[in-house]
Design an enzyme around this catalytic site. Structure first.
Site, PDB file in Angstrom:
ATOM      1  N   TYR A 142      -4.157  13.060  16.954  1.00 21.40           N
ATOM      2  CA  TYR A 142      -4.034  12.397  15.644  1.00 21.40           C
ATOM      3  C   TYR A 142      -5.282  12.650  14.784  1.00 21.40           C
ATOM      4  O   TYR A 142      -5.192  12.919  13.590  1.00 21.40           O
ATOM      5  CB  TYR A 142      -3.819  10.888  15.827  1.00 21.40           C
ATOM      6  CG  TYR A 142      -3.818  10.124  14.511  1.00 21.40           C
ATOM      7  CD1 TYR A 142      -2.835  10.363  13.547  1.00 21.40           C
ATOM      8  CD2 TYR A 142      -4.795   9.173  14.219  1.00 21.40           C
ATOM      9  CE1 TYR A 142      -2.826   9.676  12.331  1.00 21.40           C
ATOM     10  CE2 TYR A 142      -4.795   8.478  13.020  1.00 21.40           C
ATOM     11  CZ  TYR A 142      -3.799   8.740  12.078  1.00 21.40           C
ATOM     12  OH  TYR A 142      -3.799   8.060  10.884  1.00 21.40           O
ATOM     13  N   ARG A 149      -5.390  17.419   7.423  1.00 17.54           N
ATOM     14  CA  ARG A 149      -4.736  16.827   6.249  1.00 17.54           C
ATOM     15  C   ARG A 149      -5.769  16.441   5.197  1.00 17.54           C
ATOM     16  O   ARG A 149      -5.588  16.704   4.003  1.00 17.54           O
ATOM     17  CB  ARG A 149      -3.934  15.601   6.698  1.00 17.54           C
ATOM     18  CG  ARG A 149      -3.342  14.831   5.541  1.00 17.54           C
ATOM     19  CD  ARG A 149      -2.454  13.699   6.000  1.00 17.54           C
ATOM     20  NE  ARG A 149      -3.131  12.716   6.846  1.00 17.54           N
ATOM     21  CZ  ARG A 149      -2.572  11.576   7.239  1.00 17.54           C
ATOM     22  NH1 ARG A 149      -1.326  11.290   6.882  1.00 17.54           N
ATOM     23  NH2 ARG A 149      -3.241  10.732   7.999  1.00 17.54           N
ATOM     24  N   ARG A 216      -1.572   2.311   1.103  1.00 22.10           N
ATOM     25  CA  ARG A 216      -0.759   1.332   1.852  1.00 22.10           C
ATOM     26  C   ARG A 216       0.671   1.245   1.350  1.00 22.10           C
ATOM     27  O   ARG A 216       1.576   0.814   2.056  1.00 22.10           O
ATOM     28  CB  ARG A 216      -1.400  -0.049   1.783  1.00 22.10           C
ATOM     29  CG  ARG A 216      -2.795  -0.101   2.378  1.00 22.10           C
ATOM     30  CD  ARG A 216      -2.781   0.090   3.871  1.00 22.10           C
ATOM     31  NE  ARG A 216      -4.144   0.177   4.402  1.00 22.10           N
ATOM     32  CZ  ARG A 216      -4.426   0.500   5.662  1.00 22.10           C
ATOM     33  NH1 ARG A 216      -3.449   0.761   6.524  1.00 22.10           N
ATOM     34  NH2 ARG A 216      -5.672   0.570   6.068  1.00 22.10           N
ATOM     35  N   GLU A 330       4.386  -0.968  14.866  1.00 22.04           N
ATOM     36  CA  GLU A 330       4.111  -0.564  13.469  1.00 22.04           C
ATOM     37  C   GLU A 330       5.422  -0.666  12.684  1.00 22.04           C
ATOM     38  O   GLU A 330       6.492  -0.341  13.206  1.00 22.04           O
ATOM     39  CB  GLU A 330       3.588   0.882  13.464  1.00 22.04           C
ATOM     40  CG  GLU A 330       3.319   1.378  12.069  1.00 22.04           C
ATOM     41  CD  GLU A 330       2.683   2.770  12.043  1.00 22.04           C
ATOM     42  OE1 GLU A 330       1.717   3.012  12.776  1.00 22.04           O
ATOM     43  OE2 GLU A 330       3.176   3.594  11.254  1.00 22.04           O
TER      44      GLU A 330
END
Ligand code: ISJ
Length: 363
Positions: A142, A149, A216, A330
């Site tokens: 990750y 990214r 978010r 999540e």
């Protein structure tokens, strides 16, 4: 009314005539099932199959519909667009370190958005097999992904301002890393942060060499269409930058739900300059994906989520690893707010739909 004509009129980047007009309203499809298949055009629409269930569960297909769309392939990117919305899916080919290919594939996606004239990136989903395992250098996959990214956002940002969109970065049960995203041409786009959480792109160094690149939530408002959508990122039991309630599933669930409530609550929307006709609560969230690290925890999480969300909400529970090994659950979702008193909407808009296989329907 022809939606594509309604909203695309006058854009300087006319689409090349030679692209096949598929006349499909399906902008893209993502299968959450037992088999990974890199994105392809299937019956004229982008189709990505993620390995997100075990072999005996069939999962569901997420279908995004909009106005009549054109579809095409460019390198690793498979995409369709309707004059207002672009859907694009990509695979990041397997490698011992994913940083460089992640950066290159993301950059190619940003180029495509620009080229086709859909620069407003509002929602991305990233599915990462072996997310908590180490790569060939001992760096968590990750974190390696986040590094590539983040470099892509930074490099591209030197040329054109590109705010970070709402996103999900979650484990997958197999296959290669894959992502899909949505961007638009004219919608009014606002990126939201959570007052109780540190923006992910400022997380301290302890979480990896480069921070995760996402907001978010994103609010996309189309006044002409009479609709506002709020795309809520994958949200977990994090306060500030810290995971809270490390081994307590139900408390992690509660903090996650509270984080979403605060994010979509009146005060936070006002802070971001967003006005809705009525206050938003968990009861307004739909197309909810709940990722649960341990399959045996799904029944308890399902009970808690069924209490918190509206009875008619679409919810899917997926067994997946989460970006930090201490996170157990999540949750992400979408809110659609009609802006007119009579609830009417012009044009097709952009809509998700879930085609749920009977075996895993959430009864
Ligand atoms: C849960 C978190 O992050 C997760 C990782 C994301 C990403 O890397 O794109 C986005 C949202 C979540 O899926 C968090 O940091 O709060």
């Amino acid at each position: 009314m022809d939606y594509a004509n309604l909203i695309s009129g006058g854009h300087p980047q006319a689409l090349p005539e030679d692209r096949p007009l598929m006349n499909s309203r399906v902008l893209g499809m993502v299968n959450f099932g037992p088999v990974f298949q890199k994105p392809v055009l299937e019956e004229g629409s982008p189709f990505l199959s993620l390995r997100m269930t075990s072999a005996d569960e069939k999962g569901f297909v997420e279908q995004w519909t909009a106005g009549p769309a054109q579809a095409s392939v460019s390198g690793d990117l498979v995409y369709a667009h309707d004059g207002e919305y672009l859907f694009c899916a990509a695979e990041i080919p397997a490698s011992e370190r994913c940083r460089n290919l992640t950066r290159e594939t993301y950059l190619a996606a940003f180029e495509l958005m620009d080229e086709l004239g859909y620069p407003r990136l509002f929602r991305m989903w990233n599915y990462i097999p072996r997310i908590n395992e180490d790569n060939a250098d001992g760096l968590e996959i990750y974190r390696d992904f986040c590094a590539g990214r983040s470099e892509a956002f930074e490099l591209y940002g030197r040329r054109r301002h590109l705010p970070m969109p709402a996103a999900t970065g979650i484990g997958a049960q197999g296959g290669n890393i894959a992502f899909f995203f949505l961007s638009c041409r004219s919608g009014r786009v606002t990126f939201l942060e959570n007052p109780r959480q540190m923006p992910a792109y400022t997380y301290p160094r302890q979480y990896g060499p480069r921070s995760p690149s996402f907001a978010r939530a994103t609010c996309v408002q189309h006044d002409a269409l009479g609709v506002l959508n709020l795309y809520i990122s994958g949200t977990a039991s994090i306060i500030g930058h810290e995971t809270v309630h490390r081994s307590d599933l139900m408390r992690q669930c509660d903090v996650t739900l509270e984080n979403i409530s605060l994010l979509i609550g009146r005060d936070n929307l006002i802070r971001h300059g967003i006005e809705t006709p009525a206050d938003l609560t968990l009861r307004d969230v739909d197309f909810i994906k709940v990722y649960v690290r341990h399959a045996e925890d799904i029944p308890a999480v399902r009970r808690r989520c069924r209490e918190a969300f509206a009875p008619h909400a679409n919810i899917q529970f997926l067994n997946a690893d989460i970006c930090r090994s201490d996170l157990l659950v999540e949750i992400e979702g979408i809110i659609t707010v009609p802006l007119r008193a009579d609830g009417t909407q012009d044009g097709a808009g952009l809509k998700p739909r879930w085609l749920v296989h009977e075996e895993t329907s959430d009864q």
